[in-house]
Design a protein around this motif. Structure first.
Motif, PDB file in Angstrom:
ATOM      1  N   GLU A 149      74.977  27.246  65.279  1.00 46.48           N
ATOM      2  CA  GLU A 149      75.563  28.334  66.079  1.00 46.48           C
ATOM      3  C   GLU A 149      76.400  29.261  65.202  1.00 46.48           C
ATOM      4  OE1 GLU A 149      74.611  25.074  68.881  1.00 46.48           O
ATOM      5  OE2 GLU A 149      75.614  25.201  66.936  1.00 46.48           O
ATOM      6  N   VAL A 194      72.854  37.193  61.880  1.00 45.74           N
ATOM      7  CA  VAL A 194      72.788  38.367  62.768  1.00 45.74           C
ATOM      8  C   VAL A 194      73.659  39.491  62.203  1.00 45.74           C
ATOM      9  CG1 VAL A 194      73.275  39.237  65.084  1.00 45.74           C
ATOM     10  CG2 VAL A 194      72.310  36.952  64.792  1.00 45.74           C
ATOM     11  N   TYR A 231      70.852  37.049  68.459  1.00 45.44           N
ATOM     12  CA  TYR A 231      71.568  35.793  68.197  1.00 45.44           C
ATOM     13  C   TYR A 231      70.923  34.662  68.983  1.00 45.44           C
ATOM     14  CZ  TYR A 231      75.257  32.281  68.279  1.00 45.44           C
ATOM     15  OH  TYR A 231      75.940  31.112  68.182  1.00 45.44           O
ATOM     16  N   ILE A 291      74.176  31.063  62.312  1.00 43.58           N
ATOM     17  CA  ILE A 291      73.288  32.113  62.804  1.00 43.58           C
ATOM     18  C   ILE A 291      74.052  33.411  63.039  1.00 43.58           C
ATOM     19  CG2 ILE A 291      71.717  32.773  64.694  1.00 43.58           C
ATOM     20  CD1 ILE A 291      71.087  29.721  64.944  1.00 43.58           C
ATOM     21  N   LYS A 292      75.327  33.288  63.353  1.00 45.96           N
ATOM     22  CA  LYS A 292      76.148  34.490  63.533  1.00 45.96           C
ATOM     23  C   LYS A 292      76.115  35.344  62.260  1.00 45.96           C
ATOM     24  CE  LYS A 292      79.417  32.724  66.962  1.00 45.96           C
ATOM     25  NZ  LYS A 292      80.775  32.156  67.162  1.00 45.96           N
ATOM     26  N   HIS A 301      72.460  42.697  70.051  1.00 52.02           N
ATOM     27  CA  HIS A 301      72.845  41.703  69.063  1.00 52.02           C
ATOM     28  C   HIS A 301      72.864  40.311  69.667  1.00 52.02           C
ATOM     29  CE1 HIS A 301      74.159  45.507  67.398  1.00 52.02           C
ATOM     30  NE2 HIS A 301      74.197  44.942  66.218  1.00 52.02           N
ATOM     31  N   GLU A 302      73.333  40.230  70.904  1.00 53.91           N
ATOM     32  CA  GLU A 302      73.406  38.943  71.584  1.00 53.91           C
ATOM     33  C   GLU A 302      72.023  38.331  71.737  1.00 53.91           C
ATOM     34  OE1 GLU A 302      76.065  37.414  72.089  1.00 53.91           O
ATOM     35  OE2 GLU A 302      75.524  35.765  73.424  1.00 53.91           O
TER      36      GLU A 302
END
Lengths: 215, 215
Positions: free
Chosen positions: A196, A203, A103, A199-200, A99-100
């Motif tokens: 930032e 995701v 992101y 976008i979380k 996931h990171e």
DNA sequence: TTATTTTAATATACGCGTATATTTTATCAA
DNA sequence: TTGATAAAATATACGCGTATATTAAAATAA
């Protein structure tokens, strides 16, 4: 042997004006796209004529047709450059698949357009381009490869998804990223939440289904 | 009084060539679009020149500019006619608001395009049209009203949906209907399931959420 | 009937992208 | 050094959509 070499040269020597070298050709192509880019970004694709580009370069209009098949191909080349730059920045964050990483790819993707708003306009907001002219560009495998990197990362965190589901997630993810970029670029005066943060959510949206499926 | 009338005529009488009547103007516009439609459907919008249309009609090319602002406006007028015909067929099934009505609208919508494949191609597959040229057409309230009828029907069976949800359902429903129509028109050789059957699924898809929400 | 006026229609011109023809340039052969 | 050759570059031409200029037509005024 030297005489043989000479003979070989003579055997392979060709009369007539020699072709320009590949290097010279690429240099000229780069010159054309550089001048065209400046003019397209300044006045818009449709408002810049082939004659105008040629005049800025200092050659005849028909010279451009020795290096590009058509006016639209100059723009397509610029689009290719823009996507090549994007791909170059996506690759380093694509070697991990979680996931990171997704992101981070989202961050890189949006940040790229925010740092290149003129390129964004050139690619997504060019006036005077027909849909079929865009489609020819998109048929290029190199262009699609950047999106494949993201698909692969999404696939890595959802190994059970079929191709269609993955395509839907990719399309949604890109739609969200584009929305974020587009708003910041075209309506920059509005106090948008930071990319930032936004976008979380993008995701999360393509992750939650995976978790639901896994439950 | 007769003399007064004459005096009035004389006071309002205008020298010079009189303007053509509104009726004559519409007749000519209809003649232009009729000829253009035939040529556009035969050879494609981009491949039909203004000079060619004028020649078929028997007038000078610049005469067309007395009746239409630009070549693209002739096509837009044809699009308007097509949508007017569609709207005319949608209205009779829009006076009831339940799942059955939505299904019937879907049937009418898809059937319209299946019965007018040339019109479908003219509207959705015209080559040589830019996105901004299409957008100007879509800004016309009359064009959007046909879609509003469908939105209203969807709203009637989901009174608690907010505007955004309704818009999403409309967009999905139209996407599905277009997919059905498009497949039948462009890949008619493939044995598609009947539109009647497929449209049921489209209706189910926008109804099931409502039921889920209502649960 | 002729002159004037106003609009409709047409003629001409323009810059566009690009097809085709011609000239220029850079090489090798003689 | 000159001629021949082949590619690069340029010149010319074309049809396009449409801007601008001009002519034709239809009316009224005199």
């Amino acid at each position: 042997m030297n005489q043989s070499a000479e003979t070989n040269e003579k055997l392979t020597a060709k009369r007539g004006r020699p072709s320009i070298s590949a290097e010279k050709r690429e240099t000229t192509r780069a010159r054309i796209t550089s001048v065209a880019r400046t003019l397209f970004q300044q006045d818009g694709y449709a408002n810049v004529s082939v004659r105008r580009i040629a005049k800025e370069i200092g050659c005849a209009p028909m010279t451009l047709y020795s290096y590009y098949d058509a006016k639209i191909d100059i723009l397509r080349s610029l689009w290719g450059d823009v996507f090549a730059g994007l791909l170059e920045e996506l690759k380093p964050v694509s070697n991990v698949s979680d996931h990171e990483a997704i992101y981070k790819m989202g961050l890189v993707y949006v940040d790229y357009w925010l740092r290149h708003p003129e390129e964004y306009r050139l690619v997504f907001m060019a006036k005077g381009v027909t849909q079929s002219q865009v489609n020819v560009f998109l048929d290029n495998p190199e262009i699609l490869s950047g999106y494949e990197i993201i698909t692969e990362a999404i696939s890595a965190i959802a190994p059970n998804d079929d191709a269609e589901t993955l395509k839907t997630k990719l399309d949604f993810f890109l739609s969200a990223l584009h929305g974020i970029a587009h708003n910041h670029i075209t309506m920059s005066g509005y106090p948008w939440c930071s990319p930032e943060e936004q976008i979380k959510y993008a995701v999360m949206a393509i992750s939650s289904e995976n978790e639901a499926e896994g439950s």
